[in-house]
Design a protein around this motif. Structure first.
Motif, PDB file in Angstrom:
ATOM      1  N   LYS A   7      -6.981  -8.462 -14.318  1.00 47.98           N
ATOM      2  CA  LYS A   7      -7.583  -7.528 -13.358  1.00 47.98           C
ATOM      3  C   LYS A   7      -7.172  -7.880 -11.934  1.00 47.98           C
ATOM      4  N   ASP A   8      -7.211  -9.157 -11.603  1.00 51.37           N
ATOM      5  CA  ASP A   8      -6.947  -9.587 -10.236  1.00 51.37           C
ATOM      6  C   ASP A   8      -6.407 -11.019 -10.243  1.00 51.37           C
ATOM      7  N   TYR A   9      -6.198 -11.564  -9.043  1.00 53.87           N
ATOM      8  CA  TYR A   9      -5.634 -12.909  -8.911  1.00 53.87           C
ATOM      9  C   TYR A   9      -6.490 -13.952  -9.619  1.00 53.87           C
ATOM     10  N   ARG A  10      -7.800 -13.863  -9.453  1.00 48.54           N
ATOM     11  CA  ARG A  10      -8.690 -14.859 -10.040  1.00 48.54           C
ATOM     12  C   ARG A  10      -8.570 -14.871 -11.561  1.00 48.54           C
ATOM     13  N   GLU A  11      -8.568 -13.692 -12.163  1.00 48.00           N
ATOM     14  CA  GLU A  11      -8.467 -13.632 -13.622  1.00 48.00           C
ATOM     15  C   GLU A  11      -7.106 -14.139 -14.087  1.00 48.00           C
ATOM     16  N   MET A  12      -6.053 -13.819 -13.339  1.00 47.80           N
ATOM     17  CA  MET A  12      -4.728 -14.320 -13.675  1.00 47.80           C
ATOM     18  C   MET A  12      -4.727 -15.853 -13.717  1.00 47.80           C
ATOM     19  N   CYS A  13      -5.293 -16.456 -12.689  1.00 45.22           N
ATOM     20  CA  CYS A  13      -5.333 -17.917 -12.595  1.00 45.22           C
ATOM     21  C   CYS A  13      -6.162 -18.531 -13.712  1.00 45.22           C
ATOM     22  N   LYS A  14      -7.266 -17.888 -14.031  1.00 47.69           N
ATOM     23  CA  LYS A  14      -8.154 -18.392 -15.094  1.00 47.69           C
ATOM     24  C   LYS A  14      -7.454 -18.346 -16.444  1.00 47.69           C
ATOM     25  N   LEU A  15      -6.768 -17.254 -16.722  1.00 51.21           N
ATOM     26  CA  LEU A  15      -6.042 -17.128 -17.988  1.00 51.21           C
ATOM     27  C   LEU A  15      -4.933 -18.174 -18.096  1.00 51.21           C
ATOM     28  N   ALA A  35       4.731 -25.643 -10.607  1.00 50.85           N
ATOM     29  CA  ALA A  35       5.263 -24.901  -9.472  1.00 50.85           C
ATOM     30  C   ALA A  35       4.351 -25.070  -8.274  1.00 50.85           C
ATOM     31  N   THR A  36       4.864 -24.733  -7.091  1.00 50.78           N
ATOM     32  CA  THR A  36       4.063 -24.816  -5.872  1.00 50.78           C
ATOM     33  C   THR A  36       3.972 -23.424  -5.241  1.00 50.78           C
ATOM     34  N   GLY A  37       3.383 -23.361  -4.062  1.00 51.66           N
ATOM     35  CA  GLY A  37       3.208 -22.079  -3.392  1.00 51.66           C
ATOM     36  C   GLY A  37       1.821 -21.528  -3.626  1.00 51.66           C
ATOM     37  N   SER A  38       1.571 -20.343  -3.095  1.00 51.18           N
ATOM     38  CA  SER A  38       0.231 -19.768  -3.152  1.00 51.18           C
ATOM     39  C   SER A  38      -0.138 -19.264  -4.547  1.00 51.18           C
ATOM     40  N   THR A  39       0.852 -18.852  -5.341  1.00 48.66           N
ATOM     41  CA  THR A  39       0.539 -18.253  -6.648  1.00 48.66           C
ATOM     42  C   THR A  39      -0.205 -19.193  -7.593  1.00 48.66           C
ATOM     43  N   SER A 190      12.929 -25.296 -21.403  1.00 47.87           N
ATOM     44  CA  SER A 190      11.504 -25.491 -21.684  1.00 47.87           C
ATOM     45  C   SER A 190      11.133 -24.793 -22.987  1.00 47.87           C
ATOM     46  N   ASN A 191      10.202 -25.378 -23.721  1.00 43.99           N
ATOM     47  CA  ASN A 191       9.772 -24.787 -24.991  1.00 43.99           C
ATOM     48  C   ASN A 191       9.044 -23.460 -24.774  1.00 43.99           C
ATOM     49  N   GLU A 192       8.285 -23.397 -23.684  1.00 44.35           N
ATOM     50  CA  GLU A 192       7.521 -22.187 -23.375  1.00 44.35           C
ATOM     51  C   GLU A 192       7.492 -22.005 -21.865  1.00 44.35           C
ATOM     52  N   ILE A 193       7.504 -20.755 -21.418  1.00 45.04           N
ATOM     53  CA  ILE A 193       7.485 -20.455 -19.986  1.00 45.04           C
ATOM     54  C   ILE A 193       6.337 -19.508 -19.694  1.00 45.04           C
ATOM     55  N   LEU A 194       5.601 -19.813 -18.635  1.00 39.10           N
ATOM     56  CA  LEU A 194       4.465 -19.001 -18.210  1.00 39.10           C
ATOM     57  C   LEU A 194       4.721 -18.533 -16.781  1.00 39.10           C
ATOM     58  N   LEU A 195       4.951 -17.240 -16.620  1.00 41.83           N
ATOM     59  CA  LEU A 195       5.257 -16.657 -15.315  1.00 41.83           C
ATOM     60  C   LEU A 195       4.018 -15.956 -14.766  1.00 41.83           C
ATOM     61  N   LEU A 196       3.612 -16.336 -13.563  1.00 41.37           N
ATOM     62  CA  LEU A 196       2.444 -15.743 -12.915  1.00 41.37           C
ATOM     63  C   LEU A 196       2.894 -14.852 -11.764  1.00 41.37           C
ATOM     64  N   VAL A 197       2.335 -13.635 -11.700  1.00 48.96           N
ATOM     65  CA  VAL A 197       2.694 -12.708 -10.631  1.00 48.96           C
ATOM     66  C   VAL A 197       1.435 -11.995 -10.143  1.00 48.96           C
ATOM     67  N   SER A 198       1.253 -11.994  -8.838  1.00 50.72           N
ATOM     68  CA  SER A 198       0.056 -11.390  -8.271  1.00 50.72           C
ATOM     69  C   SER A 198       0.378 -10.653  -6.981  1.00 50.72           C
ATOM     70  N   GLY A 199      -0.269  -9.515  -6.784  1.00 50.56           N
ATOM     71  CA  GLY A 199      -0.206  -8.837  -5.501  1.00 50.56           C
ATOM     72  C   GLY A 199       0.771  -7.691  -5.433  1.00 50.56           C
ATOM     73  N   GLU A 200       0.462  -6.752  -4.555  1.00 45.32           N
ATOM     74  CA  GLU A 200       1.258  -5.545  -4.380  1.00 45.32           C
ATOM     75  C   GLU A 200       2.672  -5.849  -3.916  1.00 45.32           C
ATOM     76  N   SER A 201       2.836  -6.907  -3.114  1.00 41.19           N
ATOM     77  CA  SER A 201       4.168  -7.226  -2.585  1.00 41.19           C
ATOM     78  C   SER A 201       5.143  -7.622  -3.687  1.00 41.19           C
ATOM     79  N   LYS A 202       4.622  -8.039  -4.838  1.00 43.21           N
ATOM     80  CA  LYS A 202       5.487  -8.443  -5.952  1.00 43.21           C
ATOM     81  C   LYS A 202       5.741  -7.297  -6.937  1.00 43.21           C
ATOM     82  N   ALA A 203       5.111  -6.136  -6.711  1.00 36.47           N
ATOM     83  CA  ALA A 203       5.263  -5.015  -7.643  1.00 36.47           C
ATOM     84  C   ALA A 203       6.721  -4.577  -7.832  1.00 36.47           C
ATOM     85  N   PRO A 204       7.524  -4.460  -6.748  1.00 39.54           N
ATOM     86  CA  PRO A 204       8.922  -4.045  -6.956  1.00 39.54           C
ATOM     87  C   PRO A 204       9.720  -4.998  -7.835  1.00 39.54           C
ATOM     88  N   ILE A 205       9.514  -6.311  -7.655  1.00 38.92           N
ATOM     89  CA  ILE A 205      10.297  -7.257  -8.440  1.00 38.92           C
ATOM     90  C   ILE A 205       9.797  -7.309  -9.887  1.00 38.92           C
TER      91      ILE A 205
END
Length: 245
Positions: A7-15, A35-39, A190-205
């Motif tokens: 639903k949102d950033y918080r739920e993404m992080c929790k999952l 990884a580092t950064g805000s995500t 890596s055996n498994e990769i988990l990609l996190l994406v949040s926010g409208e600015s990332k929608a195009p990519i």
């Protein structure tokens, strides 16, 4: 690629945190790619909270970080070593000797790249690699045009990447021009990769990631050929997909 819609950033992080915690509980000596950064900040917050409340132990866990700025000492507030110590390692029971971040302050960077690859092969493979994605599709600091065959290497940062990171510095002039990064080939081992994406600015990519063919001009598209990738994205990041994947 499996897509999990949050639903949102918080739920993404929790999952994401729940997935990482489950792995560590099932495999106490797991190797995590971080990884580092805000995500990933929120995810690390949930890991620390779980440790405080449930005591999930990281005593036997080994971690490898994707990258580090060239020229910044590990004690510099904007270095990625400092970031990890502050935002995760200090809040769990991991042994710092088991946490690996490339050094951005060695005389021979080429040797550092080879040493980091050697560590990955000796201590690895990485069980679960956490990734974010840049607006230009970079993963780690592998900028557009980077060969899919690269191992750990030094890269010159694009102006768009430096611009995106300048909010962490007093001015654009202070943002390092180079970084040492795990290569695309290294990430893909890596055996498994988990990609996190949040926010409208990332929608195009996100749209490009799912709807365009594999191309080195969009480094993240390499993930299409990995057998075990999960993308957790929030509603804003998914807003431009023409078909809900």
């Amino acid at each position: 690629m499996e897509l999990i819609k949050a639903k949102d950033y918080r739920e993404m992080c929790k999952l994401a945190a729940e997935k990482m915690i489950k792995l560590v509980m099932e495999k106490p000596n797991a190797v995590l790619g971080l990884a580092t950064g805000s995500t990933p900040l929120g995810t690390y917050g949930f890991l620390k909270q779980d440790y405080e409340q449930n005591g999930t132990s990281y005593q036997q866990v080994t971690t490898f970080n994707l990258d580090e700025y060239v020229g910044l000492d590990g004690s510099h507030p904007q270095s990625y070593r400092y970031f990890m110590n502050k935002n995760l390692f200090s809040g769990i029971d991991i042994q710092l000797d088991n946490t690996y971040v490339p050094s951005g302050q060695v005389e021979n960077m080429e040797e550092e790249c080879l040493n980091y690859e050697s560590l990955l092969r000796t201590k690895g493979p990485i069980d679960l690699q956490l990734l974010g994605i840049g607006r230009n599709g970079h993963i780690g600091f592998n900028e557009p045009g980077t060969s899919f065959q690269t191992n750990t290497h030094v890269v010159e940062l694009t102006e768009s990447t430096r611009e995106a990171n300048k909010r962490f510095f007093d001015s654009i002039e202070e943002v390092p021009t180079h970084a040492i990064t795990m290569g695309i080939s290294s990430i893909m081992e890596s055996n498994e990769i988990l990609l996190l994406v949040s926010g409208e600015s990332k929608a195009p990519i996100v749209r490009d990631l799912f709807e365009k063919e594999q191309t080195e001009e969009i480094p993240a598209t390499v993930l299409k050929s990995h057998p075990n990738v999960t993308v957790i994205a929030d509603e804003e990041a998914l807003s431009l997909l023409t078909e809900k994947v």
